[in-house]
Design an enzyme around this catalytic site. Structure first.
Site, mmCIF file in Angstrom:
data_model
loop_
_atom_site.group_PDB
_atom_site.id
_atom_site.type_symbol
_atom_site.label_atom_id
_atom_site.label_comp_id
_atom_site.label_asym_id
_atom_site.label_seq_id
_atom_site.Cartn_x
_atom_site.Cartn_y
_atom_site.Cartn_z
ATOM 1 N N CYS A 155 -34.289 43.981 -6.841
ATOM 2 C CA CYS A 155 -35.149 42.977 -7.473
ATOM 3 C C CYS A 155 -36.244 42.567 -6.512
ATOM 4 C CB CYS A 155 -34.317 41.747 -7.865
ATOM 5 S SG CYS A 155 -35.223 40.588 -8.927
ATOM 6 N N CYS A 211 -29.125 34.436 -5.026
ATOM 7 C CA CYS A 211 -28.728 35.593 -5.835
ATOM 8 C C CYS A 211 -28.422 36.807 -4.964
ATOM 9 C CB CYS A 211 -29.865 35.927 -6.810
ATOM 10 S SG CYS A 211 -29.503 37.350 -7.864
ATOM 11 N N GLU A 217 -35.724 41.828 -12.607
ATOM 12 C CA GLU A 217 -36.473 40.915 -13.467
ATOM 13 C C GLU A 217 -37.074 41.763 -14.597
ATOM 14 O OE1 GLU A 217 -37.171 37.677 -14.208
ATOM 15 O OE2 GLU A 217 -38.402 38.662 -15.724
ATOM 16 N N CYS A 237 -24.037 43.336 -20.296
ATOM 17 C CA CYS A 237 -25.067 42.802 -19.400
ATOM 18 C C CYS A 237 -25.728 43.981 -18.699
ATOM 19 C CB CYS A 237 -24.393 41.847 -18.410
ATOM 20 S SG CYS A 237 -25.535 41.149 -17.229
HETATM 21 N N1 SAH Z 1 -34.315 38.033 -13.180
HETATM 22 C C1 SAH Z 1 -33.811 37.523 -14.439
HETATM 23 C C2 SAH Z 1 -32.548 38.229 -14.837
HETATM 24 C C3 SAH Z 1 -31.331 37.895 -14.004
HETATM 25 S S1 SAH Z 1 -30.240 37.070 -15.040
HETATM 26 C C4 SAH Z 1 -33.654 36.007 -14.340
HETATM 27 O O1 SAH Z 1 -33.869 35.468 -13.268
HETATM 28 O O2 SAH Z 1 -33.388 35.357 -15.351
HETATM 29 C C5 SAH Z 1 -29.057 36.510 -13.974
HETATM 30 C C6 SAH Z 1 -28.836 35.026 -14.068
HETATM 31 O O3 SAH Z 1 -27.858 34.650 -13.086
HETATM 32 C C7 SAH Z 1 -30.093 34.254 -13.725
HETATM 33 O O4 SAH Z 1 -30.157 33.034 -14.427
HETATM 34 C C8 SAH Z 1 -29.867 33.977 -12.262
HETATM 35 O O5 SAH Z 1 -30.671 32.943 -11.779
HETATM 36 C C9 SAH Z 1 -28.395 33.646 -12.251
HETATM 37 N N2 SAH Z 1 -27.785 33.764 -10.927
HETATM 38 C C10 SAH Z 1 -28.235 34.464 -9.865
HETATM 39 N N3 SAH Z 1 -27.396 34.322 -8.823
HETATM 40 C C11 SAH Z 1 -26.393 33.521 -9.230
HETATM 41 C C12 SAH Z 1 -25.204 33.042 -8.615
HETATM 42 N N4 SAH Z 1 -24.897 33.376 -7.375
HETATM 43 N N5 SAH Z 1 -24.397 32.238 -9.352
HETATM 44 C C13 SAH Z 1 -24.695 31.941 -10.637
HETATM 45 N N6 SAH Z 1 -25.800 32.380 -11.278
HETATM 46 C C14 SAH Z 1 -26.631 33.162 -10.579
#
Ligand code: SAH
Length: 362
Positions: free
Chosen positions: A113, A120, A167, A106
């Site tokens: 961000c 998040c 992102e 990952c």
């Molecule tokens: N910015 C991109 C890449 C991040 S991916 C995106 O938003 O897709 C990380 C993934 O984990 C995303 O789906 C995000 O929404 C999710 N995520 C973020 N915080 C989280 C949390 N506390 N628990 C579970 N999933 C979470």
């Protein structure tokens, strides 16, 4: 003398241009790609199929510069998280998740961000800067080396997910260069199916990606109503659900065998009702998709809590009975804060967002 050029992160055509700028033949790009990405050799003097004078020129004018490991953490479940320090002091996180039949890395695309998703951890630290292509692909090269040092087989990383900090579609050019290196047979040679980019829904960049480098796409949907998604993923105010789903349809237009993965974080009382599940089924009608339900991973200072296991099961059943392929994502590495949404690195917050969130003046 000018700064040496970091050749890490230059994709095949950029590396060919580099050799042309030295007055050299393009095929040297091929040799260097194979040394660096297939054999992990970063010292030009060891690249024995380059003639000696070219090796010397490269040693003077170029470097293969990897990020530095500031800290390694190992989870009980075998997940590893590395904190990597970049040349300017920013730190980012990279996570390796070993499974029986594959190893998934990952990768982060930005230090911090810009999006302010309310659940998040990365969002809470603000934004520092985009990563360069070398800092993105460097995470993969370094992870392979570190896994090998740990005795994990010769090609430990079989899958890459751009799901770390940041992102990726807001750092488009560097991300695409790094993706090209992941796919190029002369470097990592991963198939498109095994490289997934996750986005919160930057619609115009999704269209560009379909043209430039159609890897697998994951979309962080998280809600079925704009009012709720506006809160969870504020980017929704710019690209609302209908526009986002249209972009998903366009993304799949030229490839009938592909599907989009939709991520949906399960938040108690926010987006987890059976009515939400039914609406999700109808929204995704006609879009070949896989649903990934993500149990919310706790983040300090975030008000949400995870839906309970029964609610998640019922939600999943509802989606399955509506015809959606659905899995609940297994949480990995939560004991070392390596799970989805928990990556926080250590970034120089140019937006001063953390200070604002804590109520201090910026
Ligand atoms: N910015 C991109 C890449 C991040 S991916 C995106 O938003 O897709 C990380 C993934 O984990 C995303 O789906 C995000 O929404 C999710 N995520 C973020 N915080 C989280 C949390 N506390 N628990 C579970 N999933 C979470």
């Amino acid at each position: 003398m000018s700064e040496p050029t970091n050749l890490l992160g230059l994709d095949r055509s950029a590396l060919q241009d580099y050799f042309a700028s030295l007055g050299e033949k393009a095929f040297h790009a091929r040799q260097v790609l194979q040394w660096v990405y297939q054999r992990g050799v970063t010292n030009f003097s060891e690249m024995t199929d380059l003639r000696l004078s070219l090796r010397q020129t490269l040693s003077e004018c170029a470097v293969i510069d990897l990020p530095e490991v500031a800290r390694t953490q190992r989870s009980e479940d075998g997940t590893r998280k590395w904190l990597l320090r970049l040349a300017d002091g920013n730190c980012i996180e990279t996570v390796f998740i070993p499974e029986e039949d594959r190893g998934t890395l990952c990768i982060s695309s930005q230090a911090g961000c810009m999006l302010t998703c309310s659940f998040c951890a990365t969002a809470r630290q603000g934004f520092s800067r985009n990563l360069s292509a070398s800092e993105i692909i460097g995470q993969l090269l370094l992870a392979e080396q570190l896994c090998k040092n740990d005795g994990i087989s010769s090609r430990p990383v079989s899958n890459v997910v751009m799901m770390g900090m940041g992102e990726p579609l807001l750092n488009y050019d560097s991300v695409v260069s790094a993706l090209r290196l992941m796919l190029d047979d002369l470097s990592f040679g991963l198939s498109r199916r095994r490289v997934t980019l996750s986005t919160a829904g930057v619609v115009p960049a999704m269209d560009r990606l379909a043209e430039d480098c159609p890897v697998s796409l994951a979309v962080s949907l998280h809600a079925v109503r704009d009012a709720v998604r506006d809160e969870l993923v504020p980017l929704n105010r710019k690209y609302p659900i209908v526009a986002l789903l249209d972009a998903c349809r366009r993304f799949l237009r030229n490839d009938s065998r592909r599907r989009i993965t939709f991520e949906y974080v399960m938040l108690a009382g926010v987006n987890d009702s059976l009515d939400d599940a039914r609406r999700l089924v109808s929204l995704l009608q006609g879009i070949p998709s896989k649903m990934n339900l993500i149990p919310f991973n706790p983040v300090p200072g975030v008000k949400y809590s995870c839906s309970d296991a029964d609610t998640i099961d019922r939600f999943r059943e509802q989606l399955i009975s509506g015809g959606l392929t659905t899995i609940t994502r297994k949480t990995r590495g939560a004991d070392i804060a390596a799970a989805c949404g928990q990556l926080a690195g250590d970034v120089l917050d140019r937006t001063q967002r953390s200070a604002r969130l804590c109520g201090a003046s910026p």
